[in-house]
Design a protein around this motif. Structure first.
Motif: not given
Length: 317
Positions: A51-55, A99-110, A134-137, A298-300
């Protein structure tokens, strides 16, 4: 130590059996069978191998006057460092949108760790982050230290930041990140009281684990300094390709280990650093590489925390 040595020994036998005598791996009483059974118990419940987690840190706009920056810290007292302010402004004007556009292109949530003061300055951007899945922390109300606050003052500091995020985005924060990870002796107790379920201010493992706070389960989703743009790009002047190489090596090692045990990889990007053109390209390249490997998800961080809390095999400390 004995159990770990036995496990490593059995894992080595398993690998050797696969190379020398494939059928041995399925022998009824072989040590390989026990090893594989053990490995099965400590993998991710959803079947992921790694599992990969992106912040994505949302901090720009919440910084104090004359904050740390790439510019020399040689300003005369009484004057504002105006160029440094523009470096931070880049984070919300260019960095996060890119970065938001990049996450969309990659299909991941951060997971986006949001400073309350930054959210108050750019509430629409904070809302967009959540609207895009995406998650707001929470990341404190501002850039002040909290480890030196009284119990009540720290509780207000954390709650004010969380409320700012909630009011702007509609998202109830369940994860927390202190400024430079420096929480205080009371921080976790306060987080539990306020309804948080996890924090990330811990570097001690490469997988989530559970601790007891106020006699209740509380998840720890480990953070990283090794795959962190503020440490490597700004702090050590890494080039984008050096960053890619380091992150890729970390991934390759954890992916290999993940054959036998639960592994989590963390990567961190800050709005004004990770949102620069070359770093977004670097992120796209290295994440695309990871996505080509079987069993990588990839997971939040809120998702990881929930998986850890529900899994009876999660490490407890």
């Amino acid at each position: 130590m004995t159990n770990r040595r036995n496990f490593i020994k059995q894992a080595g036998i398993a690998g050797l059996a696969g190379m020398v005598a494939p059928n041995l791996a399925f022998a009824k009483d072989s040590p390989v069978t026990a090893s594989l059974a053990t490995a099965e118990k400590i993998k991710w419940a959803d079947g992921s191998r790694l599992v990969v987690s992106v912040s994505m840190q949302f901090e720009a706009g919440g910084q104090p006057d004359n904050p740390e920056s790439p510019f020399p810290q040689n300003m005369d007292k009484g004057y504002k460092d105006l160029p440094a302010a523009t470096w931070y402004n880049y984070g919300y004007k260019e960095g996060i949108p890119r970065m938001l556009d990049n996450w969309d292109k990659l299909g991941i949530k951060v997971t986006s760790h949001m400073v309350g003061a930054a959210v108050l300055k750019n509430p629409q951007l904070a809302k967009e982050i959540v609207e895009r899945g995406h998650e707001a922390a929470a990341h404190g109300m501002n850039w002040s230290s909290q480890y030196n606050l009284s119990y009540d003052a720290e509780k207000k500091f954390i709650k004010d930041g969380a409320d700012a995020v909630k009011n702007a985005t509609g998202f109830t924060t369940v994860g927390y990140n202190a400024n430079w990870l420096r929480r205080g002796e009371n921080t976790l107790k306060i987080l539990q009281e306020l309804g948080f379920t996890y924090h990330i201010d811990d570097l001690s493992r490469d997988e989530p684990f559970i601790i007891q706070v106020n006699k209740k389960d509380f998840a720890v989703v480990p953070y990283t300094l090794r795959c962190n743009d503020i440490v490597l790009i700004e702090g050590k002047n890494f080039s984008a390709d050096q960053f890619v190489n380091q992150v890729k090596m970390e991934f390759d090692q954890l992916y290999a280990e993940a054959e036998f045990k639960r592994r989590q990889m963390s990567i961190s990007f800050h709005d004004r650093i990770g949102g620069s053109p070359q770093m977004v390209k670097a992120a796209h390249d290295v994440i695309s590489y990871m996505q080509k490997q079987k069993g990588v998800s990839f997971k939040r961080k809120d998702e990881i925390a929930q998986m850890a809390l529900k899994d009876k095999t999660t490490i407890r400390e």
